[in-house]
Design a protein around this motif. Sequence first.
Motif, PDB file in Angstrom:
ATOM      1  N   LEU A   1       0.824  -1.213   0.000  1.00 19.72           N
ATOM      2  CA  LEU A   1       0.000   0.000   0.000  1.00 19.72           C
ATOM      3  C   LEU A   1       0.856   1.261   0.000  1.00 19.72           C
ATOM      4  CD1 LEU A   1      -2.768  -1.079   2.525  1.00 19.72           C
ATOM      5  CD2 LEU A   1      -3.008  -0.795   0.049  1.00 19.72           C
ATOM      6  N   ASN A   2       1.963   1.213   0.665  1.00 17.24           N
ATOM      7  CA  ASN A   2       2.872   2.359   0.694  1.00 17.24           C
ATOM      8  C   ASN A   2       3.410   2.657  -0.704  1.00 17.24           C
ATOM      9  OD1 ASN A   2       4.316   4.408   2.130  1.00 17.24           O
ATOM     10  ND2 ASN A   2       6.149   3.152   1.958  1.00 17.24           N
ATOM     11  N   ALA A   3       3.621   1.627  -1.496  1.00 19.75           N
ATOM     12  CA  ALA A   3       4.135   1.797  -2.854  1.00 19.75           C
ATOM     13  C   ALA A   3       3.051   2.220  -3.845  1.00 19.75           C
ATOM     14  CB  ALA A   3       4.788   0.503  -3.324  1.00 19.75           C
ATOM     15  N   ALA A   4       1.792   1.873  -3.555  1.00 16.94           N
ATOM     16  CA  ALA A   4       0.730   2.080  -4.543  1.00 16.94           C
ATOM     17  C   ALA A   4      -0.352   3.067  -4.118  1.00 16.94           C
ATOM     18  CB  ALA A   4       0.078   0.748  -4.869  1.00 16.94           C
ATOM     19  N   ASP A   5      -0.300   3.607  -2.952  1.00 20.15           N
ATOM     20  CA  ASP A   5      -1.316   4.525  -2.404  1.00 20.15           C
ATOM     21  C   ASP A   5      -2.599   3.802  -2.018  1.00 20.15           C
ATOM     22  OD1 ASP A   5       0.298   6.788  -2.487  1.00 20.15           O
ATOM     23  OD2 ASP A   5      -0.287   7.226  -4.543  1.00 20.15           O
ATOM     24  N   ALA A   6      -3.284   3.172  -2.976  1.00 26.20           N
ATOM     25  CA  ALA A   6      -4.529   2.444  -2.679  1.00 26.20           C
ATOM     26  C   ALA A   6      -4.639   1.263  -3.629  1.00 26.20           C
ATOM     27  CB  ALA A   6      -5.740   3.356  -2.827  1.00 26.20           C
ATOM     28  N   LEU A   7      -5.170   0.159  -3.116  1.00 23.76           N
ATOM     29  CA  LEU A   7      -5.348  -1.040  -3.929  1.00 23.76           C
ATOM     30  C   LEU A   7      -6.678  -1.694  -3.586  1.00 23.76           C
ATOM     31  CD1 LEU A   7      -1.821  -2.687  -3.543  1.00 23.76           C
ATOM     32  CD2 LEU A   7      -2.734  -1.659  -5.617  1.00 23.76           C
ATOM     33  N   GLY A   8      -7.274  -2.325  -4.576  1.00 21.99           N
ATOM     34  CA  GLY A   8      -8.434  -3.161  -4.332  1.00 21.99           C
ATOM     35  C   GLY A   8      -7.978  -4.480  -3.716  1.00 21.99           C
ATOM     36  N   VAL A   9      -8.898  -5.199  -3.130  1.00 24.47           N
ATOM     37  CA  VAL A   9      -8.561  -6.466  -2.476  1.00 24.47           C
ATOM     38  C   VAL A   9      -7.932  -7.442  -3.472  1.00 24.47           C
ATOM     39  CG1 VAL A   9      -9.538  -8.479  -1.320  1.00 24.47           C
ATOM     40  CG2 VAL A   9     -10.250  -6.201  -0.637  1.00 24.47           C
ATOM     41  N   LYS A  10      -8.485  -7.527  -4.671  1.00 32.29           N
ATOM     42  CA  LYS A  10      -7.943  -8.445  -5.683  1.00 32.29           C
ATOM     43  C   LYS A  10      -6.525  -8.051  -6.074  1.00 32.29           C
ATOM     44  CE  LYS A  10     -12.477  -9.531  -7.529  1.00 32.29           C
ATOM     45  NZ  LYS A  10     -13.405  -9.366  -8.647  1.00 32.29           N
ATOM     46  N   GLN A  11      -6.290  -6.752  -6.241  1.00 31.61           N
ATOM     47  CA  GLN A  11      -4.948  -6.277  -6.577  1.00 31.61           C
ATOM     48  C   GLN A  11      -3.980  -6.561  -5.438  1.00 31.61           C
ATOM     49  OE1 GLN A  11      -6.297  -2.245  -7.105  1.00 31.61           O
ATOM     50  NE2 GLN A  11      -5.674  -2.275  -9.260  1.00 31.61           N
ATOM     51  N   LEU A  12      -4.413  -6.313  -4.216  1.00 30.30           N
ATOM     52  CA  LEU A  12      -3.588  -6.532  -3.042  1.00 30.30           C
ATOM     53  C   LEU A  12      -3.204  -8.007  -2.914  1.00 30.30           C
ATOM     54  CD1 LEU A  12      -2.382  -4.944  -0.710  1.00 30.30           C
ATOM     55  CD2 LEU A  12      -4.484  -5.317   0.553  1.00 30.30           C
ATOM     56  N   LYS A  13      -4.158  -8.868  -3.170  1.00 29.96           N
ATOM     57  CA  LYS A  13      -3.896 -10.311  -3.110  1.00 29.96           C
ATOM     58  C   LYS A  13      -2.870 -10.708  -4.165  1.00 29.96           C
ATOM     59  CE  LYS A  13      -6.259 -14.722  -3.195  1.00 29.96           C
ATOM     60  NZ  LYS A  13      -7.528 -15.416  -3.378  1.00 29.96           N
ATOM     61  N   LYS A  14      -2.982 -10.133  -5.350  1.00 23.48           N
ATOM     62  CA  LYS A  14      -2.059 -10.455  -6.436  1.00 23.48           C
ATOM     63  C   LYS A  14      -0.645  -9.959  -6.119  1.00 23.48           C
ATOM     64  CE  LYS A  14      -1.497  -9.956 -11.411  1.00 23.48           C
ATOM     65  NZ  LYS A  14      -2.074  -9.428 -12.646  1.00 23.48           N
ATOM     66  N   VAL A  15      -0.542  -8.751  -5.596  1.00 23.24           N
ATOM     67  CA  VAL A  15       0.767  -8.161  -5.298  1.00 23.24           C
ATOM     68  C   VAL A  15       1.463  -8.906  -4.161  1.00 23.24           C
ATOM     69  CG1 VAL A  15       1.889  -6.087  -4.378  1.00 23.24           C
ATOM     70  CG2 VAL A  15       0.169  -5.881  -6.163  1.00 23.24           C
ATOM     71  N   THR A  16       0.731  -9.231  -3.109  1.00 27.87           N
ATOM     72  CA  THR A  16       1.341  -9.847  -1.929  1.00 27.87           C
ATOM     73  C   THR A  16       1.436 -11.364  -2.023  1.00 27.87           C
ATOM     74  OG1 THR A  16      -0.788  -9.990  -0.778  1.00 27.87           O
ATOM     75  CG2 THR A  16       0.557  -8.001  -0.405  1.00 27.87           C
ATOM     76  N   LYS A  17       0.667 -11.972  -2.929  1.00 28.44           N
ATOM     77  CA  LYS A  17       0.617 -13.426  -3.096  1.00 28.44           C
ATOM     78  C   LYS A  17       0.133 -14.144  -1.822  1.00 28.44           C
ATOM     79  CE  LYS A  17       4.109 -13.695  -6.723  1.00 28.44           C
ATOM     80  NZ  LYS A  17       4.308 -12.331  -7.075  1.00 28.44           N
ATOM     81  N   LEU A  18      -0.716 -13.461  -1.065  1.00 30.17           N
ATOM     82  CA  LEU A  18      -1.283 -14.063   0.145  1.00 30.17           C
ATOM     83  C   LEU A  18      -2.581 -14.787  -0.192  1.00 30.17           C
ATOM     84  CD1 LEU A  18      -0.822 -11.101   2.661  1.00 30.17           C
ATOM     85  CD2 LEU A  18       0.517 -13.207   2.554  1.00 30.17           C
ATOM     86  N   LYS A  19      -2.876 -15.810   0.580  1.00 29.52           N
ATOM     87  CA  LYS A  19      -4.164 -16.495   0.464  1.00 29.52           C
ATOM     88  C   LYS A  19      -5.221 -15.628   1.144  1.00 29.52           C
ATOM     89  CE  LYS A  19      -1.889 -20.936   0.560  1.00 29.52           C
ATOM     90  NZ  LYS A  19      -1.541 -22.083   1.361  1.00 29.52           N
TER      91      LYS A  19
END
Length: 69
Positions: free
Chosen positions: A17-35
Amino acid sequence: MNIDTIGYNAGLIWNALNAADALGVKQLKKVTKLKDKEMYLALGWLAREGKIIIAENEDEKDLIISLAQ
């Protein structure tokens, strides 16, 4: 899953989030690779600490996560 793992995952989300300002849940899941479970536990951690803002997008199909100021 233990507290240390949840805290580590919260750090992954905070950094994304610090790198992207704001993310949707789907985007966040893709970036972090978390389940799903890992991501939502970490989001709860960050929300409880007051470090994130959670909002719905206009069509209410996704949550938008951003860092609190």
